[in-house]
Structure formats: C-alpha cells, structure tokens
Design a protein around this motif. Structure first.
Motif, PDB file in Angstrom:
ATOM      1  N   VAL A   1       0.832  -1.205   0.000  1.00 39.93           N
ATOM      2  CA  VAL A   1       0.000   0.000   0.000  1.00 39.93           C
ATOM      3  C   VAL A   1       0.873   1.263   0.000  1.00 39.93           C
TER       4      VAL A   1
ATOM      5  N   TRP B   1       0.159   5.469   0.650  1.00 39.01           N
ATOM      6  CA  TRP B   1      -0.734   6.600   0.924  1.00 39.01           C
ATOM      7  C   TRP B   1       0.078   7.856   0.662  1.00 39.01           C
ATOM      8  N   MET B   2      -0.354   8.614  -0.347  1.00 42.19           N
ATOM      9  CA  MET B   2       0.436   9.785  -0.743  1.00 42.19           C
ATOM     10  C   MET B   2      -0.420  11.047  -0.667  1.00 42.19           C
TER      11      MET B   2
ATOM     12  N   TYR C   1       0.966  18.049  -0.493  1.00 36.95           N
ATOM     13  CA  TYR C   1       1.279  18.882   0.659  1.00 36.95           C
ATOM     14  C   TYR C   1       1.613  20.279   0.184  1.00 36.95           C
TER      15      TYR C   1
ATOM     16  N   MET D   1       8.161 -13.031  10.190  1.00 37.38           N
ATOM     17  CA  MET D   1       8.339 -11.753   9.496  1.00 37.38           C
ATOM     18  C   MET D   1       8.144 -10.607  10.493  1.00 37.38           C
TER      19      MET D   1
ATOM     20  N   ARG E   1       4.874  -5.128  10.193  1.00 35.45           N
ATOM     21  CA  ARG E   1       4.891  -4.002   9.269  1.00 35.45           C
ATOM     22  C   ARG E   1       3.992  -2.889   9.787  1.00 35.45           C
ATOM     23  N   VAL E   2       4.516  -1.667   9.741  1.00 30.08           N
ATOM     24  CA  VAL E   2       3.794  -0.502  10.246  1.00 30.08           C
ATOM     25  C   VAL E   2       3.702   0.511   9.117  1.00 30.08           C
ATOM     26  N   LEU E   3       2.536   1.138   8.976  1.00 25.69           N
ATOM     27  CA  LEU E   3       2.382   2.171   7.958  1.00 25.69           C
ATOM     28  C   LEU E   3       3.059   3.452   8.441  1.00 25.69           C
TER      29      LEU E   3
ATOM     30  N   PRO F   1       9.990  19.982   2.904  1.00 23.94           N
ATOM     31  CA  PRO F   1       9.096  18.940   3.421  1.00 23.94           C
ATOM     32  C   PRO F   1       9.748  17.933   4.377  1.00 23.94           C
TER      33      PRO F   1
ATOM     34  N   GLY G   1      10.707  15.077  -1.423  1.00 22.32           N
ATOM     35  CA  GLY G   1       9.438  15.381  -0.767  1.00 22.32           C
ATOM     36  C   GLY G   1       8.398  14.284  -0.918  1.00 22.32           C
ATOM     37  N   PHE G   2       8.369  13.622  -2.081  1.00 25.79           N
ATOM     38  CA  PHE G   2       7.391  12.548  -2.286  1.00 25.79           C
ATOM     39  C   PHE G   2       7.680  11.384  -1.336  1.00 25.79           C
ATOM     40  N   LEU G   3       8.928  10.982  -1.275  1.00 25.97           N
ATOM     41  CA  LEU G   3       9.305   9.868  -0.389  1.00 25.97           C
ATOM     42  C   LEU G   3       9.104  10.226   1.072  1.00 25.97           C
TER      43      LEU G   3
ATOM     44  N   GLN H   1       6.897  12.250   2.377  1.00 28.95           N
ATOM     45  CA  GLN H   1       5.488  12.382   2.769  1.00 28.95           C
ATOM     46  C   GLN H   1       4.698  11.091   2.619  1.00 28.95           C
ATOM     47  N   ALA H   2       5.027  10.268   1.624  1.00 25.81           N
ATOM     48  CA  ALA H   2       4.213   9.077   1.348  1.00 25.81           C
ATOM     49  C   ALA H   2       4.335   8.078   2.490  1.00 25.81           C
ATOM     50  N   MET H   3       3.194   7.457   2.840  1.00 26.35           N
ATOM     51  CA  MET H   3       3.214   6.394   3.848  1.00 26.35           C
ATOM     52  C   MET H   3       3.179   5.047   3.152  1.00 26.35           C
ATOM     53  N   GLU H   4       4.030   4.142   3.646  1.00 27.70           N
ATOM     54  CA  GLU H   4       4.077   2.789   3.110  1.00 27.70           C
ATOM     55  C   GLU H   4       4.337   1.839   4.275  1.00 27.70           C
ATOM     56  N   PRO H   5       4.064   0.559   4.081  1.00 22.23           N
ATOM     57  CA  PRO H   5       4.371  -0.392   5.158  1.00 22.23           C
ATOM     58  C   PRO H   5       5.885  -0.488   5.355  1.00 22.23           C
TER      59      PRO H   5
ATOM     60  N   SER I   1      12.219   8.609  -5.847  1.00 22.16           N
ATOM     61  CA  SER I   1      10.810   8.472  -6.237  1.00 22.16           C
ATOM     62  C   SER I   1      10.669   8.384  -7.754  1.00 22.16           C
TER      63      SER I   1
ATOM     64  N   ARG J   1      10.481   4.890  -8.900  1.00 21.95           N
ATOM     65  CA  ARG J   1       9.206   4.206  -8.676  1.00 21.95           C
ATOM     66  C   ARG J   1       8.313   4.325  -9.911  1.00 21.95           C
TER      67      ARG J   1
END
Lengths: 266, 197, 349
Positions: free
Chosen positions: B33, B35-36, B39, C1, C4-6, C32, C171-173, C175-179, C255, C258
C-alpha cells in the motif's frame, strides 16, 4: 637560619601552568592572546578539570590554540564554536567545553550562534577576545572597531554612515534571560590581569555548577593591527577602548552571585 | 489486485484521515500500500488530496494519475476527477456541496449527500467516513471489518468518536451499489435527481 | 516476518536513526522534512537522548559536529536551502574525519523554489557540495522501508569511514506512507578512541582540518583521497530490474525510480524489452555496472526530477557510443509512469 633560607629558595613560586604545552606561541609580539591562554590554563589547573576540559577554537589568530593546551581540542568553522561546544555539552554534560572566539568570529559571522547559545542558556563557557580589529587577515575592520579608527578596510577611519557602529557584546547579550554570567575585563596591567583571572575562574565555576552560559569578554591589545608599539598598545587600549567598552560585570544571576561568595574564591 | 484511489476536498473535511484508514485497512489485509498526500504551506481551508494504492505486488509509481475510484468532497475536485477516472471506474461526488451532474457515461458516478447524511447522524464532520463506506461497498478493495480494525487502532483513545465513526461508515456502507443506479449521466437521464441519494 | 507498520518516509528515517543509536538530533524546520524534526522532538527526550531545534541549519550542522566529535551518533535533517547552509559544516566534518548523517528531503529549486518534491540537489550531494576536495557517501532511498534501512546503513558507514553520509530523499518519499518492516535496534556501537572525551589517562585528542603548512596538509588530504577510493571500491549499491534481456535501460533513483518501475512493466506489456537500473548509492555511483550493461544494451533513458544531473553520470559511464536521453519534470511536478512510457516508446521507434 641559613638552612631555612635555602629551603625557601627551593620553593617554586612561579612556573608554567600544567595545562599549557611547553611550545612557543605563534602570536605577534605584544599580543594579548598569550596572557589569556595562560590565565585559562592556570584556572583549569586550579580547578583540577584538565581531564574534562575541551577547547573549542574558532577562526582567526587563535584558530590553532588547541595546540597550546594539554587538554582535548576541537576546531570549529568561523563563528560556529558556540554551536559545536553546545553539541558536546548536550551529549556529555560531564565535559567542560569552552569556546575561544575573536571579535570577528563572535560578533560578526557568529552573531546568530552566540545570541542563540545565550538565549538557550547553554551550559558552556565563552571567552571573547576583543581587540577591535581583524588580526589574522591583516587588520581589517571588526564589528568592534571604534568609530574613526583606521583599519586596512576603513582607510579614512570607520565612518558610521558607511560602516555602521561598533557592537557592545556584553551590553547586548546581558539583555537575554539565558546567560548566567557576563563580564568584561582587560589585561592592560597586572591588576587587570588578576581581575581577568577571577572572571575566567568564575566563568568555569558557573559551568561546573550547571548554572548556564558564562561569557567573559577580554579587551586585548593588537599592536600590529593597530600600528603601535606593544607598550603603547596598552595605553591605546586604555585611552580608546575603555570609554567605548566599560569594564565590569554585566550579568550576574543570583546563583552565580552565591557562587562568588563561596569562601575561598579568588 | 491493483487499485488506485484518490480522495480530495477542502481542509477540515477529513480527506487525509479517510485515506489513511483505507491504507491502514489494506495493510491489515497484508497488501502492499501507498498513501500519498499532496502537501503545501500549512493553510486552513486549503485544498487537500491524497491517493491510496493497494496492490498484491510491489508498488511502483506512488502518484496516481488516473484513479480507478475517487471521492470528490467539493466542486473543484469533482471537476478535476471527472476527466481523470479510468473508464469503468467510480466517482463518488459529495452531492451536499456539489450541485451538478457529470457528463461522463463510461464511469459509475454516485451522487452521495455525504454532509446531509452525516448531519442526520448528528455531526457533518463524518461526511468523509460515509463516503469511504460507500466507496468500499462499491469497490470492495478492503473489507469493512478491516476498516473497523484500523479505526480501533487509530482512535483507541477516543471511544466516543470511534463508535460514532463506525456508525458513519455503516451509513455509507448501506448506500450499497444495489440501491444505486450504477451509472448516471446528466445528459442521458430525464430525471437525474431521482437516481441520486 | 517483522511487524509491518504504515509510516511516512520521514518518520521511517527518524525511527531508523533511533534504531541505529542516534543519540542527538539537531535541526531547523523546513518543508518537506518538518515531520522528521517534530517526530524526533517527541521521541528522543524520553529515551534520554538529545533534541535541539536550532536557530539555523548552520547551527544545526555545527552542533552535529560537536556531538560527533564527542563520540556520539548524531544527525540533522533538512531540505534544499538548509542543505546549502550545511555544506560548510559538512566540508569541515569531511576534513576533520567526523561521522555524521544528514537527511536531505529534496524540494524544488534553485533559490526558495517550491516545496514540491524534486531531485535538484544531486550534484551538491554527490560531487562534494561544499568547499574543497572531499566526497560524502550518498544513499538514495526509494521507499519508506529504505528510508529506514538506508538511514541505519548511513550511521554504520559514517562510523566505518569517519565521514559524513547523506541520505538523499525527496518530498514525495518523505510524505508518502508505506508499510515498513521494523528492524532490530543496533546492539553495539563502535568504539571511538579518537573522540573528544576528556584527556584522562591518555594524550590529548585534537580534531581539526587545519594545517598551516601545505606540506603537512597534503599527506592528510592524500589519506582522504584513499578513503574516498575505498568507498568507490566497497560501497557501490544498485538494484537491477528486468535487465537480463533488455535492449533499453532506464536509469532512475528515488521516487523517480518508482514511476520508472511502473513504466517498465507497462512497456513490457507492449512487448518492449526495457529494464531498470536503480542506483542506491549515488556516491559512489555504479559506473562499472552501467558500463558493463552498455556492453549489451543499446539505449539508455534517464528519468529524474531535475534538469539533467543524473544523466551526466550515466553519459560518462556508458560512453559516447550509446544513445542517452532524458525524461524529467521540474519544480515539484511529479514524473508519471505514463510520461516515462511515452519517452520509452519514442526512443524505441
């Protein structure tokens, strides 16, 4: 009686401080840095803190002064010594870092760092050597150069319309709540040297007691930069610098005052 | 499974929170997942956007260009999303604040009076969760129970709000696809309002 | 394993630093990267560690210098304009051989630019950045997981080489949330006999970069050069994707990589034999890997969020006999997979 006399003559009355390296200093004849270095070393010896003291040098004539002390030393970039000393002290509260900064370093390029170290009340000790001139780079105007004073970058004398006014560091910083002890001393005669040493000792003891930032400004001669002979430089300092930069204590918190009154303080 | 979802509106509408719940729920289902958020300088009432990518594979691009599904909480984002949604995709429009019909007929559009429904529940700040409930009932990218669990984790310290939010989500879930005409198009329909909720 | 945390990239970097034993954080707010600093303000003091919000990035990097000189793992985080201010301190630390970790969450520029994510600090981070002859190890994460893992690695390498290490994010990396799979805390930190710890029972330690005599400075600088050569030999890191049968290679980091990854998948679906080489270490740059790849790949497409910085290193690596083209966006505008795909199609024609 003769025997007693002989014993007395063996007593050491005067020697180099333990904390000072036995090497020739590189400073010009008549420069005040050597005197202040010696006073710092004497105080460190007296307090028995050489194995915890750290000299944070600055940029200017005293940039390599860590070579003259026997304790640990750190270089810092121009003006940032209070930040680096704070970094050390925050991580190792048991160490005793002091900065040793000239007028260009502390009151020009490093103004933000000293103001905010004071505002935060960083528990460090600052020695500020004010000789009203840039020594190492060849006698240019310093932030503390007097109005009308000649320098290699103020050929007609410092003109406030072009170059502004000298900064009174102790007066300015003593308006802040953070610092615990701020004093201005000089070394133009033996009595003043003794007073300077007392202030330096109190500044270290302020840090040892964890009371906050202590700053001692030392009015110091720069005969080469001023274009006068070493002995005349002392007179020049008294005549021109003292009226602009009055000696005295500018900030002494109650806690530091209590420290001063502890029996045995020189 | 690879689903790209966008949620956007005005600051204070809970756009980021709704997106975050979706992302946390997807993580609970052990998906990949992203979430972006967009900002900007911190500003109250500004435009707010986030996109969520849920996938069974390692996710590449983090920024969604053409979402499979989107929630537009205000008019500006309705206009931006309408041309962007992938054909066959879903756009949920917050009818409470967007008084217009869309032209596209190759996507499913749901006119959801999210603020009005939330107000009926007693607090129109839950419009975001009603919209989220409708979204996952139309496109089951995560199960409702995963959203409940994500809420339990995120709002553990606020039981009262937690219960209310669950009711809001349920309200949105009730707006199931079966109850809604799958596609609406203002040009094609003689009584557009009749198809909206 | 591992659980994993968001997490956003910025928070993952902060948590990675904590796991790596970072004792002190000094920083100044700049978008940012603000949430990294804020997170440290909450996390470090309860652990008995140090957080100071400084009056400037200059002060921050020089506090890092002091903390590092005292033997502690220390870091700062910043973005473009603040990173410029910190070049002074980074140069000093390289000259004084002090470890430090600097996380630069890049924004668009020059000047104040915009707060949108970008990669315009590439030259500054990889070619020295400040005054004088030096390099810093530069690691480029491409996910929240790597924000954590490469920040941890940065501390390890900083100590290993006694040199600053830059984690070059954007800034993209940030701010973005990932596991993020949580890592184990670093159990044992290396000893630092060179540190300023008080001259007790040993000769004094002096940490400096200054030698007044050129003849004294030159051997010190030669030793630095040797150290940078060691980094070039030992610390090249990159990831290859779908390159085995490729006739075209995309080169992208952070980013941008990606979007490039998605573009490669899309191109493959169209039957185009495209792969991706993603540099993870930007200094040292994977020149050898690229030049090896150039033996069997004709065309190179560089995707970056800057005006053609990474592309210069790629051109240098593959030489004059290959087509090397650039697809980029500037100013904080995202570079989509679709735009990269279009550039791939154009080049494949």
């Amino acid at each position: 009686m003769a025997q007693t006399k002989a014993a007395k003559s063996d007593t050491i009355l005067f020697a180099a401080p333990q904390s000072l390296e036995d090497v020739p200093l590189h400073y010009c004849p008549g420069c005040g840095h050597g005197i202040v270095h010696r006073l710092i070393a004497e105080v460190v010896d007296k307090l028995g803190i050489a194995d915890r003291t750290v000299c944070v040098a600055s940029v200017g004539c005293s940039a390599i002064n860590y070579l003259y002390f026997k304790f640990d030393g750190l270089e810092s970039s121009h003006g940032r010594a209070p930040a680096s000393a704070s970094g050390i002290k925050r991580c190792r509260p048991d160490l005793i870092p002091f900065t040793y900064q000239g007028d260009g370093d502390l009151a020009a390029i490093g103004t933000a760092e000293i103001v905010h170290a004071c505002a935060r009340g960083e528990n460090i000790t600052v020695f500020f050597i004010n000789n009203a001139i840039y020594g190492m780079t060849g006698g240019q105007m310093a932030p503390t150069t007097l109005v009308g004073m000649h320098s290699t970058s103020t050929p007609g004398g410092r003109n406030p319309a072009l170059a502004g006014y000298p900064i009174k560091v102790c007066e300015m910083l003593s308006t802040l709540e953070g610092p615990a002890y701020i004093a201005r001393v000089s070394i133009y005669n033996p009595a003043q040297v003794r007073r300077a040493k007392q202030a330096i000792e109190l500044a270290f003891r302020t840090q040892l007691a964890g009371l906050g930032l202590a700053l001692v400004e030392v009015l110091s001669p720069c005969p080469v930069g001023w274009g006068v002979e070493p002995v005349q430089a002392m007179d020049w300092l008294v005549e021109h610098m003292l009226p602009q930069y009055p000696l005295g204590e500018y900030k002494v918190t109650e806690a530091v005052q209590a420290l001063k009154e502890v029996k045995g303080h020189a | 499974m690879h689903e790209e979802i966008a949620i956007a509106g005005t600051g204070g509408q809970g756009v980021l929170f709704a997106g975050r719940l979706l992302a946390e729920a997807a993580l609970l289902e052990d998906r990949e997942v992203v979430w972006m958020p967009s900002y900007g300088a911190e500003k109250r009432g500004g435009s707010v956007y986030c996109n969520i990518i849920i996938s069974d594979e390692r996710i590449g691009a983090m920024v969604v260009v053409r979402p499979h599904a989107a929630i537009a909480m205000n008019l500006a984002w309705t206009e931006r999303f309408e041309p962007a949604i992938k054909p066959g995709g879903l756009l949920i429009v917050n009818k409470s604040l967007v008084p217009r019909q869309l032209k596209r007929d190759d996507i499913q559009v749901i006119y959801l009076p999210a603020n009005d429904l939330a107000a009926e529940l007693g607090d129109d700040s839950a419009a975001n969760l009603i919209a989220l409930g409708t979204l996952i009932s139309c496109r089951p990218v995560v199960s409702p129970s995963s959203i409940y669990a994500a809420m339990d984790n995120m709002l553990a310290k606020n039981r009262k709000r937690l219960e209310f939010n669950k009711r809001a989500l349920n309200k949105g879930l009730e707006m199931a696809p079966a109850k809604i005409s799958p596609t609406t198009s203002s040009s094609a329909r003689p009584h557009p309002r009749a198809t909206s909720l | 394993m591992a659980k994993r945390v968001l997490m956003s990239g910025n928070i993952a970097a902060a948590e990675g630093a904590i796991l790596a034993g970072c004792h002190a954080f000094f920083g100044y707010p700049i978008t940012p990267q603000n949430d990294l600093l804020e997170h440290m303000s909450r996390r470090l003091p309860p652990l008995g560690r140090i957080f100071v919000q400084t009056e400037s990035e200059l002060s921050a990097i020089n506090m890092v210098l002091g903390a590092s000189a005292a033997g502690f793992r220390a870091m700062t985080s910043t973005s473009g304009p603040g990173f410029s201010l910190q070049q002074e301190g980074i140069s000093y630390m390289a000259g004084m051989e002090l470890p430090a970790v600097i996380v630069d969450v890049m924004r668009a520029g020059p000047g104040l630019g915009s707060i949108g994510g970008a990669q315009g600090d590439y030259f500054q981070a990889t070619k020295g950045g400040g005054h004088g002859d030096y390099r810093v190890l530069t690691l480029a994460p491409a996910s929240a997981q790597e924000m954590m893992d490469l920040t941890m690695l940065a501390f390890e390498l900083a100590d290993k080489y006694r040199n600053p290490v830059v984690v070059l994010a954007d800034g993209f990396l940030g701010q973005a949330m990932e596991p993020v799979a949580m890592r184990e805390p670093v159990a044992e930190l290396p000893g630092k006999p060179w540190a300023i710890t008080g001259a007790r029972g040993r000769p004094k330690n002096v940490l400096n970069s200054l030698e007044l005599e050129p003849a004294d400075l030159e051997p010190r600088m030669q030793a630095l050069v040797q150290k940078f050569e060691m980094m070039r030999q030992n610390e090249v890191r990159y990831e290859s994707l779908d390159l085995d049968d490729a006739s075209m290679a995309i080169v992208a980091y952070g980013s941008a990589s990606r979007s490039a990854m998605t573009a490669v998948h899309m191109a493959r679906q169209e039957g185009l034999r495209v792969g991706l080489l993603r540099p993870i270490s930007l200094f040292p740059f994977p020149y050898q890997a690229l030049s090896d790849l150039a033996q069997r790949v004709d065309d190179f497409l560089v995707a970056e969020l800057s005006f053609g910085q990474l592309v210069e290193d790629v051109r240098w690596a593959v030489g004059p006999n290959h087509r090397v083209e650039l697809v980029n966006r500037l100013a904080g505008v995202r570079l989509s997979a679709e735009e990269i795909l279009e550039a791939i199609r154009k080049m494949a024609r």
